[in-house]
Design an enzyme around this catalytic site. Structure first.
Site, PDB file in Angstrom:
ATOM      1  N   LYS A  38       0.795  -1.225   0.000  1.00  0.00           N
ATOM      2  CA  LYS A  38       0.000   0.000   0.000  1.00  0.00           C
ATOM      3  C   LYS A  38       0.831   1.281   0.000  1.00  0.00           C
ATOM      4  CE  LYS A  38      -4.098  -1.998   2.156  1.00  0.00           C
ATOM      5  NZ  LYS A  38      -5.090  -1.893   3.248  1.00  0.00           N
ATOM      6  N   GLY A  69       1.096  -1.514  14.470  1.00  0.00           N
ATOM      7  CA  GLY A  69       1.283  -1.557  13.033  1.00  0.00           C
ATOM      8  C   GLY A  69       1.284  -0.185  12.402  1.00  0.00           C
ATOM      9  N   GLY A 102       0.554   0.244   5.668  1.00  0.00           N
ATOM     10  CA  GLY A 102      -0.496   0.883   4.893  1.00  0.00           C
ATOM     11  C   GLY A 102      -1.816   1.008   5.625  1.00  0.00           C
TER      12      GLY A 102
END
Length: 299
Positions: free
Chosen positions: A71, A133, A136
């Site tokens: 991404k 995280g 993307g």
């Protein structure tokens, strides 16, 4: 499904993809709407992404969808970016215009925010977030939260430069509310009422692995909900059950999977958004050439 010389193709690029329901959902939707389109998978990582995107330019594609781990990298191969996509620094949806340009969009953030607020009942401007995280999906989720006035967003990632970069981008492009947290440091969790999993836990080689957070263990419920470990006291879980995927998707081609609708929660209760998973959408491309695509919005 009939495939002929006029069939417009759409592919989902990422890895792993064996857990994805996207092709089944998208092709059912296209057939119901009378669209001559075919959705399929292209399992590939960053190494060959540029070659694949360049090939799409010369074939009969309406566009393509992008998922983990591509991404962010995909931006370098596109001709134009939607303003929000550019600020977020990640794209999940790419449109091929009639002129042949590849235009990147990010519908992850909008879908996530809509589900979180409307279905989850979370008041973003009164909440403190902890995100596992910084790739993307994490970029889209945290950016949209900052845009809508989140009080604070703590971000951590196994690859710490990724989290640091996201923190800097949010603070510079949206609002100064993001703070980097070293991987394995869970001391900030006590101050948060929403925990987000935008990591790879629960996918591919990470299936069966949980994030050992005391008193919370957060795991990705997509695709394997039964791998959820017990959550700590006071935490409220919002998984998106598989059975609701098609219902959510066909309400709108821009719908994203987020949190399950639930009742009211007690004061001070924490929310854990597990396994946020976007629906792979290329419907934006259809509106350039195919008025019939409007039918998808009505289903």
């Amino acid at each position: 499904m009939k495939v002929d010389i006029n069939t417009k193709m759409i592919t989902l690029i990422g890895t792993p993809l064996s857990q994805s329901f996207a092709a089944r959902m998208q092709n059912t939707g296209y057939e119901a709407a009378g669209l001559n389109m075919l959705y399929f998978y292209t399992e590939a990582d960053k190494e060959h992404l540029g070659d694949i995107v360049n090939g799409i330019r010369y074939m009969n594609f309406a566009g393509f969808a992008v998922t983990k781990p591509n991404k962010v990298r995909v931006l370098r191969y596109l001709d134009e970016l939607d303003p929000l996509c550019q600020k977020m620094g990640a794209s999940n949806t790419v449109v091929k215009t009639p002129e042949g340009k590849l235009v990147g969009y990010n519908t992850d953030g909008v879908g996530f925010y809509t589900s979180l607020t409307q279905e989850g009942g979370v008041q973003v401007d009164q909440s403190v977030f902890f995100c596992f995280g910084g790739g993307g999906a994490g970029r889209a989720m945290c950016s949209i939260l900052a845009y809508h006035g989140a009080r604070k967003i703590y971000i951590t990632d196994l690859f710490e430069p990724c989290a640091k970069s996201l923190v800097d981008d949010i603070n510079n492009n949206f609002a100064p509310v993001a703070e980097f947290v070293h991987h394995g440091d869970f001391s900030k969790l006590a101050a948060c009422n929403v925990v987000l999993n935008a990591s790879g836990i629960g996918m591919g080689q990470h299936i069966g692995i949980g994030m050992a957070v005391k008193p919370v263990v957060v795991g990705n419920v997509y695709p394997a909900q039964d791998e959820l470990a017990p959550l700590g006291k006071g935490m409220h879980v919002h998984p998106q059950p598989r059975a609701q995927i098609a219902n959510v998707h066909f309400c709108s081609p821009l719908s994203m999977l987020g949190v399950q609708k639930h009742g009211a929660h007690g004061a001070g209760q924490k929310h854990v958004v597990l396994g946020y998973r976007e629906l792979d959408v290329v419907a934006l491309a259809l509106h350039h050439e195919h008025p019939a695509a409007q039918a998808l919005d009505e289903r």
